[in-house]
Scaffold this motif. Structure first.
Motif, PDB file in Angstrom:
ATOM      1  N   ALA A  69       2.766  13.248   2.598  1.00 56.98           N
ATOM      2  CA  ALA A  69       1.407  12.763   2.621  1.00 56.98           C
ATOM      3  C   ALA A  69       0.351  13.540   3.407  1.00 56.98           C
ATOM      4  O   ALA A  69       0.724  14.530   4.333  1.00 56.98           O
ATOM      5  N   TYR A  70      -0.899  13.407   3.242  1.00 57.45           N
ATOM      6  CA  TYR A  70      -1.902  14.114   4.130  1.00 57.45           C
ATOM      7  C   TYR A  70      -2.149  13.328   5.375  1.00 57.45           C
ATOM      8  O   TYR A  70      -1.856  12.145   5.432  1.00 57.45           O
ATOM      9  N   ALA A  71      -2.607  14.032   6.442  1.00 55.50           N
ATOM     10  CA  ALA A  71      -2.974  13.375   7.722  1.00 55.50           C
ATOM     11  C   ALA A  71      -3.752  12.176   7.538  1.00 55.50           C
ATOM     12  O   ALA A  71      -3.497  10.976   8.294  1.00 55.50           O
ATOM     13  N   SER A  72      -4.735  12.255   6.490  1.00 55.89           N
ATOM     14  CA  SER A  72      -5.572  11.092   6.308  1.00 55.89           C
ATOM     15  C   SER A  72      -4.862   9.888   5.824  1.00 55.89           C
ATOM     16  O   SER A  72      -5.186   8.706   6.165  1.00 55.89           O
ATOM     17  N   GLU A  73      -3.733   9.996   5.043  1.00 59.12           N
ATOM     18  CA  GLU A  73      -2.965   8.763   4.547  1.00 59.12           C
ATOM     19  C   GLU A  73      -2.021   8.465   5.479  1.00 59.12           C
ATOM     20  O   GLU A  73      -1.853   6.967   5.786  1.00 59.12           O
ATOM     21  N   PHE A  74      -1.502   9.076   6.582  1.00 55.96           N
ATOM     22  CA  PHE A  74      -0.851   8.742   7.915  1.00 55.96           C
ATOM     23  C   PHE A  74      -1.674   7.798   8.782  1.00 55.96           C
ATOM     24  O   PHE A  74      -1.298   6.625   8.908  1.00 55.96           O
ATOM     25  N   ILE A  75      -2.849   8.262   8.878  1.00 56.64           N
ATOM     26  CA  ILE A  75      -3.780   7.496   9.814  1.00 56.64           C
ATOM     27  C   ILE A  75      -4.295   6.306   8.978  1.00 56.64           C
ATOM     28  O   ILE A  75      -4.270   5.344   9.745  1.00 56.64           O
ATOM     29  N   SER A  76      -4.594   5.988   8.003  1.00 60.09           N
ATOM     30  CA  SER A  76      -4.870   5.127   7.104  1.00 60.09           C
ATOM     31  C   SER A  76      -3.875   4.045   7.357  1.00 60.09           C
ATOM     32  O   SER A  76      -3.904   2.716   7.624  1.00 60.09           O
ATOM     33  N   LYS A  77      -2.521   4.160   7.095  1.00 61.57           N
ATOM     34  CA  LYS A  77      -1.529   3.350   7.271  1.00 61.57           C
ATOM     35  C   LYS A  77      -1.251   2.989   8.841  1.00 61.57           C
ATOM     36  O   LYS A  77      -1.080   1.845   8.951  1.00 61.57           O
ATOM     37  N   ILE A  78      -1.385   3.972   9.625  1.00 64.03           N
ATOM     38  CA  ILE A  78      -1.380   3.564  11.203  1.00 64.03           C
ATOM     39  C   ILE A  78      -2.561   2.530  11.530  1.00 64.03           C
ATOM     40  O   ILE A  78      -2.189   1.594  12.212  1.00 64.03           O
ATOM     41  N   LEU A  79      -3.596   2.653  10.940  1.00 65.60           N
ATOM     42  CA  LEU A  79      -4.762   1.681  11.435  1.00 65.60           C
ATOM     43  C   LEU A  79      -4.647   0.467  10.860  1.00 65.60           C
ATOM     44  O   LEU A  79      -5.221  -0.588  11.324  1.00 65.60           O
ATOM     45  N   HIS A  80      -3.985   0.270   9.485  1.00 68.67           N
ATOM     46  CA  HIS A  80      -3.751  -0.896   9.000  1.00 68.67           C
ATOM     47  C   HIS A  80      -2.353  -1.255   9.002  1.00 68.67           C
ATOM     48  O   HIS A  80      -2.227  -2.352   8.028  1.00 68.67           O
ATOM     49  N   GLY A  81      -1.530  -1.099   9.935  1.00 67.80           N
ATOM     50  CA  GLY A  81      -0.153  -1.821   9.833  1.00 67.80           C
ATOM     51  C   GLY A  81       0.443  -1.382  11.256  1.00 67.80           C
ATOM     52  O   GLY A  81      -0.151  -0.574  12.070  1.00 67.80           O
ATOM     53  N   LYS A  82       1.836  -1.678  11.264  1.00 69.18           N
ATOM     54  CA  LYS A  82       2.545  -1.475  12.197  1.00 69.18           C
ATOM     55  C   LYS A  82       4.067  -0.527  12.039  1.00 69.18           C
ATOM     56  O   LYS A  82       4.495  -1.124  11.062  1.00 69.18           O
ATOM     57  N   TYR A  83       3.913   0.648  12.878  1.00 68.26           N
ATOM     58  CA  TYR A  83       4.858   1.421  12.217  1.00 68.26           C
ATOM     59  C   TYR A  83       5.681   1.990  13.357  1.00 68.26           C
ATOM     60  O   TYR A  83       5.371   1.784  14.764  1.00 68.26           O
ATOM     61  N   CYS A  84       6.768   2.826  13.183  1.00 68.10           N
ATOM     62  CA  CYS A  84       7.678   3.262  14.219  1.00 68.10           C
ATOM     63  C   CYS A  84       7.863   4.651  13.715  1.00 68.10           C
ATOM     64  O   CYS A  84       7.710   5.067  12.572  1.00 68.10           O
ATOM     65  N   LEU A  85       8.295   5.429  14.702  1.00 67.78           N
ATOM     66  CA  LEU A  85       8.823   6.818  14.466  1.00 67.78           C
ATOM     67  C   LEU A  85      10.315   6.799  14.891  1.00 67.78           C
ATOM     68  O   LEU A  85      10.664   6.434  16.005  1.00 67.78           O
TER      69      LEU A  85
END
Length: 552
Positions: free
Chosen positions: A151-167
């Protein structure tokens, strides 16, 4: 799809409705026939798939296709020729396939190619239910598991800002699904269907996901626990069913600072080739991957490297490497050979979209967080305007095309205009702002356009919007360089398309306010503060102002 296939039936036309799916390795593989199938293309009909079977020439043209779960369904038009085609056959590839007919109605075939087994069923509207039953008989619960996507960085950021994630670190090995029975039998299966261990047929007690690397399975997730599907539960609850198993560490984050900490913690005692970002929610939420050295699987055809469904290609492998026609190989982005992919029968469908986007977000390279913020700001600003006719100055490559969807008409203005696409509501004008032809528009947007008062001199719009750098500071860091020299601002942001080594005139918002007020415009203050991003990006965001003027 069966109903769709019925529409194409006519005298003299053979309509083929076929479904295909990769299945687990067939252990009782015998009494098969071996086929060598040469494929060709026609200069006059490049969309036709042409192959030779025995003395027959077969042509097939895809009409439509769809995917249901992991089953691909195709509707094609087929023809057979007993004589030569009235055209020159250009050789493409030759496939060597082991083939075994399992059933004649509907025609059910298992093919084995490069040790990967594929089930193919030719059916029609009268045998749909039989087709479903055959498919079910070969399915394993939860396999194949969804794979992480680029995915593009923008897609990562959009998901991060609208959900809870882990690495978590991505193991450099095979993606596997592990099965454990109620009497503690176990086996695991790779994405290409290779089973390791003794397969059992009863419903499993436990199904888990992991990665096989360095001789060990590194478990990550649980899909079936105590015989029940738990994929709708949150990640931590799924993993908590089996505390006796060792799972890969996960690093949860909710803010930019916690993302940076999670990224730095992604170290492992096994071979890794990237980072995985997973939702803390449902199992079927999309999983993303970020690799510092992205690779892609190509099919080698007549000296060139092809993606799936790609008719032509100009990519050639670098260096002196011997490749077999029709086989699939893994390459880096510079077309350097990495390895043969005996486990795959289909190459990648697309190139990796961005190199290591997660690392860019964490380190701020190319200011991805600020670019996402500015795109968000532009969308919010444009929504304040009446969605009628817009004049957009400085359209460039048309990065804001998706933000113009609701406008009745958009005039895209730029002397170097090169729109990536041209929607029906967009009218391109390759000219300067000072030479715009006599047209009518209700609103005008000027986002990050090098400042020039003459642009505003001829403005007649009721609504005017701008984003300008009115508070530049001389700053030089690892991400960008801003130098204020006299009445000029020198901007250099490596890794961006439009902000590498440019020079702008200094601009004062007070001067613009006075100019617009003298022309009977009301000044509407807009403040969209940036909260997610590196300190350097946030500092750069504060050098810009967002301006909205509305005629009284």
């Amino acid at each position: 799809m069966a109903s769709e296939a019925e529409k194409y039936k006519a005298p003299g036309i053979n309509v083929e409705l076929e479904c295909r799916m990769i299945i687990p390795t067939v252990t009782d593989w015998e009494d098969y026939e071996t086929l060598t199938i040469p494929y060709f293309r026609l200069m006059s009909h490049p969309t036709l798939n042409v192959r030779k079977v025995g003395n027959l020439i077969e042509t097939k043209e895809l009409v439509c296709r769809t995917n249901v779960d992991n089953v691909s369904i195709f509707v094609s038009i087929e023809k057979q020729y007993h004589t030569k085609l009235p055209d020159i056959l250009i050789p493409r590839i030759t496939r060597k396939v082991q083939r075994k007919i399992i059933k004649n109605k509907p025609l059910t075939v298992i093919n084995c190619e490069n040790k990967v087994f594929t089930l193919e069923i030719e059916y029609d509207i009268s045998t749909v239910e039989e087709c479903k039953d055959i498919i079910k008989s070969y399915l394993l619960p939860m396999w194949p598991a969804p794979k992480p996507v680029d995915a593009y960085a923008s897609e990562f950021i959009s998901k991060i800002l609208h959900g809870k994630y882990c690495l978590t670190p991505k193991a450099d090995g095979d993606h596997v699904v592990v099965y454990i029975s109620f009497d503690d039998k176990s086996f695991y299966i790779t994405d290409n269907g290779c089973i390791v261990g003794q397969r059992f047929t009863e419903h499993p007690k436990t199904v888990m996901e992991g990665e096989f690397a360095d001789g060990e399975i590194h478990l990550y997730d649980v899909m079936i626990a105590n015989g029940e599907d738990v994929t709708n539960l949150p990640l931590l609850k799924r993993r908590g069913y089996y505390p006796q198993y060792h799972f890969k560490d996960i690093h949860v984050f909710t803010t930019y600072n916690s993302l940076v900490k999670a990224f730095k913690k992604c170290k492992a005692n096994f071979s890794t080739d990237g980072i995985i970002m997973t939702s803390m929610g449902s199992y079927y939420d999309t999983v993303y991957k970020s690799k510092s050295v992205p690779t892609v699987d190509f099919q080698y055809i007549d000296g060139y490297l092809h993606l799936a469904n790609e008719k032509t290609s100009n990519r050639s492998p670098n260096g002196d490497v011997h490749l077999e026609n029709g086989k699939i190989y893994e390459f880096d982005m510079k077309m350097n050979y990495i390895r043969s992919r005996e486990d795959k029968i289909i190459p990648n469908y697309r190139m990796p979209v961005e190199v290591d986007p997660l690392s860019n977000i964490v380190n701020g390279y190319g200011i991805p967080n600020l670019r996402y913020h500015h795109n968000y700001v532009k969308l919010k600003m444009l929504k304040l305007l009446p969605q009628t006719t817009l004049l957009d100055v400085g359209s460039g490559y048309g990065g804001d095309i998706n933000k113009w969807n609701q406008f009745e008409k958009v005039y895209a203005v730029d002397p170097e205009l090169n729109l990536r696409s041209k929607p029906k509501n967009v009218i391109p004008l390759r000219c300067t702002a000072q030479a715009i032809p006599d047209i009518e528009y209700e609103s005008i947007s000027m986002f990050f356009v090098p400042w020039d008062f003459s642009i505003l001199s001829s403005v007649s719009a009721k609504h005017v919007m701008m984003i300008v750098m009115d508070n530049p500071k001389t700053v030089i860091n690892d991400l960008y360089s801003i130098k204020v020299i006299g009445d000029k601002v020198h901007v250099n942001i490596p890794g961006t398309v439009t902000a590498e080594n440019i020079v702008e005139s200094k601009v004062s918002v007070d001067d613009i306010d006075r100019f617009m007020k003298a022309r009977k415009y009301e000044c509407i203050k807009i403040n969209y503060g940036m909260k997610f991003g590196s300190p350097e990006e946030i500092a750069l965001s504060k050098m810009y102002s967002y301006l909205y003027y509305k005629r009284k």
